[in-house]
Design an enzyme around this catalytic site. Structure first.
Site, PDB file in Angstrom:
ATOM      1  N   TYR A   1     -13.274  10.552   9.236  1.00 53.60           N
ATOM      2  CA  TYR A   1     -12.059  10.170   8.496  1.00 53.60           C
ATOM      3  C   TYR A   1     -10.797  10.891   8.959  1.00 53.60           C
ATOM      4  O   TYR A   1      -9.705  10.607   8.450  1.00 53.60           O
ATOM      5  CB  TYR A   1     -12.286  10.396   6.996  1.00 53.60           C
TER       6      TYR A   1
ATOM      7  N   ASP B   1     -13.227  -8.855  -9.119  1.00 50.60           N
ATOM      8  CA  ASP B   1     -12.738  -9.773 -10.162  1.00 50.60           C
ATOM      9  C   ASP B   1     -11.302  -9.440 -10.539  1.00 50.60           C
ATOM     10  O   ASP B   1     -10.482 -10.346 -10.745  1.00 50.60           O
ATOM     11  CB  ASP B   1     -13.636  -9.694 -11.403  1.00 50.60           C
TER      12      ASP B   1
ATOM     13  N   HIS C   1      -9.152   0.524   5.567  1.00 53.09           N
ATOM     14  CA  HIS C   1     -10.170   1.566   5.713  1.00 53.09           C
ATOM     15  C   HIS C   1      -9.787   2.456   6.878  1.00 53.09           C
ATOM     16  O   HIS C   1      -9.333   1.959   7.919  1.00 53.09           O
ATOM     17  CB  HIS C   1     -11.549   0.960   6.002  1.00 53.09           C
TER      18      HIS C   1
ATOM     19  N   SER D   1     -12.013   4.304   8.632  1.00 52.42           N
ATOM     20  CA  SER D   1     -13.040   4.023   9.638  1.00 52.42           C
ATOM     21  C   SER D   1     -13.185   2.508   9.769  1.00 52.42           C
ATOM     22  O   SER D   1     -12.499   1.744   9.075  1.00 52.42           O
ATOM     23  CB  SER D   1     -14.371   4.647   9.207  1.00 52.42           C
TER      24      SER D   1
END
Ligand code: DQA
Length: 149
Positions: free
Chosen positions: A24, A88, A101, A103
């Protein structure tokens, strides 16, 4: 005053910089948020950056974005792979939704290849470390109708 871009981060991202830095990176979430603010500023926009380890809190913020944001950037972290409830909530939004993200989950363990959040995302940016957030903010600003000032 235009509405801000909400930039939401899910569980364990408060530990960026210390958490598995080989995956990360070494930037902290505060560093990344500052870079997102600079990107948004180039479009005359602001960001409202928040992080929570709690699924329900993230869902409350997504619901808040219905009225209070011009676009939403979200790194759902582990909840992306598990949370139908978060999906939802995202499906109720009429604004652009950018999933990001640090990664590239598609190149990692099999359980990371399914991301429920992607089903509600206008687009996904993965694999560029903190720059994924910046690229997502830039895309969100454009989709929200802002132009570079
Ligand atoms: C992540 C990828 C997820 O699979 C993981 O659970 C995270 C971080 C990323 O930014 O690369 O916590 O969303």
């Amino acid at each position: 005053m235009p509405k801000p871009i909400f930039v939401l981060s899910g569980p364990n991202l408060n530990l960026l910089g210390q958490r598995e830095p080989e995956i990360y990176g070494r930037d902290t979430l505060a560093d990344i948020h500052a870079r997102c603010a600079t990107r948004a500023q180039a479009f005359g926009l602001t960001v409202d950056c928040r992080q929570s380890n709690h699924e329900g809190v993230l869902i409350d913020w997504v619901q808040e974005a219905r009225e209070s944001a011009c676009a939403l950037v979200i790194n759902p972290a582990g909840y992306g792979h598990t949370s139908v409830a978060l999906l939802d909530a995202l499906k109720t939004l009429a604004i652009p939704v950018l999933e990001c993200h640090l990664s590239n989950p598609a190149a990692r363990e099999a359980f990371r290849k399914t991301t429920y959040v992607s089903l509600a995302a206008t687009g996904v940016v993965s694999g560029f470390g903190g720059t994924s957030y910046e690229l997502a903010v830039e895309a969100a600003a454009g989709l929200a109708g802002a132009t570079r000032s």
